[in-house]
Write an enzyme that holds these catalytic residues in place. Structure first.
Site, PDB file in Angstrom:
ATOM      1  N   GLU A  37     -11.970  -3.714   2.981  1.00  0.00           N
ATOM      2  CA  GLU A  37     -10.948  -3.218   2.058  1.00  0.00           C
ATOM      3  C   GLU A  37     -10.462  -4.364   1.171  1.00  0.00           C
ATOM      4  O   GLU A  37     -10.238  -4.198  -0.026  1.00  0.00           O
ATOM      5  CB  GLU A  37      -9.788  -2.643   2.876  1.00  0.00           C
ATOM      6  CG  GLU A  37      -8.632  -2.115   2.065  1.00  0.00           C
ATOM      7  CD  GLU A  37      -7.420  -1.892   2.947  1.00  0.00           C
ATOM      8  OE1 GLU A  37      -6.859  -0.803   2.900  1.00  0.00           O
ATOM      9  OE2 GLU A  37      -7.032  -2.819   3.695  1.00  0.00           O
ATOM     10  N   CYS A  45       0.823  -1.211   0.000  1.00  0.00           N
ATOM     11  CA  CYS A  45       0.000   0.000   0.000  1.00  0.00           C
ATOM     12  C   CYS A  45       0.859   1.264   0.000  1.00  0.00           C
ATOM     13  O   CYS A  45       0.332   2.369  -0.132  1.00  0.00           O
ATOM     14  CB  CYS A  45      -0.976   0.004   1.186  1.00  0.00           C
ATOM     15  SG  CYS A  45      -2.424  -1.043   0.917  1.00  0.00           S
ATOM     16  N   HIS A  64     -14.033   5.943  -8.068  1.00  0.00           N
ATOM     17  CA  HIS A  64     -13.022   6.146  -9.111  1.00  0.00           C
ATOM     18  C   HIS A  64     -12.173   7.388  -8.876  1.00  0.00           C
ATOM     19  O   HIS A  64     -11.715   8.028  -9.822  1.00  0.00           O
ATOM     20  CB  HIS A  64     -13.667   6.173 -10.503  1.00  0.00           C
ATOM     21  CG  HIS A  64     -14.210   4.836 -10.914  1.00  0.00           C
ATOM     22  ND1 HIS A  64     -15.105   4.663 -11.926  1.00  0.00           N
ATOM     23  CD2 HIS A  64     -13.984   3.603 -10.425  1.00  0.00           C
ATOM     24  CE1 HIS A  64     -15.405   3.381 -12.040  1.00  0.00           C
ATOM     25  NE2 HIS A  64     -14.738   2.719 -11.130  1.00  0.00           N
TER      26      HIS A  64
HETATM   27 NI    NI Z   1      -4.195  -0.155  -0.153  1.00  0.00          NI
END
Ligand code: NI
Length: 139
Positions: A129, A32, A79
């Protein structure tokens, strides 16, 4: 009675804290922390509660809830690059914990106008997530 309604949106982000070194960021956030960002297909569960409306037999006006979520979450986040396109994350790391807190603030701020006097309460926000990670905020 509570009702939980599910929504989905896809956004990109990069997790990087200016308070940490490059090495600490890479260790802490892993993939990430990729400099060019990456996307997630978030699943958002919104739980509301309150007294049943005697006339409709329902706990929440789903059309009003959908409109609120569209205006406050899906429209602004779908988006989008969270770091660059959502002002709340200009100086805040867009972890899913912080995303849940921001969604909570947005919904609470607009709640009274959306459910004027109906007694409908926002109880919980849950965001998935990934298949392994989900985050919950009790309100
Ligand atoms: Ni991430």
């Amino acid at each position: 009675v509570t009702l939980t309604r599910r929504y989905r949106f896809s956004s990109s982000h990069r997790l990087h804290s200016p308070a940490l070194s490059e090495a600490e960021n890479a260790r802490l956030y892993g993939k990430c922390n990729n400099p060019f960002g990456h996307g997630h297909d978030y699943v958002l569960d919104v739980t509301v509660g309150g007294p049943l409306d005697e006339a409709t037999g329902r706990v929440v006006d789903l059309t009003a809830l959908d409109t609120l979520i569209e205006e406050q979450v899906l429209g602004p986040f779908e988006h989008r690059n969270l770091n660059r396109e959502v002002p709340a994350f200009a100086g805040v790391v867009p972890t899913t914990e912080n995303l849940a807190a921001e969604i909570g603030r947005r919904l609470e701020g607009a709640w009274a106008a959306a459910f004027n006097g109906s007694g409908t309460r926002l109880q919980r926000i849950r965001i998935e997530e990934t298949k392994r990670n989900s985050f919950a905020l009790e309100l």
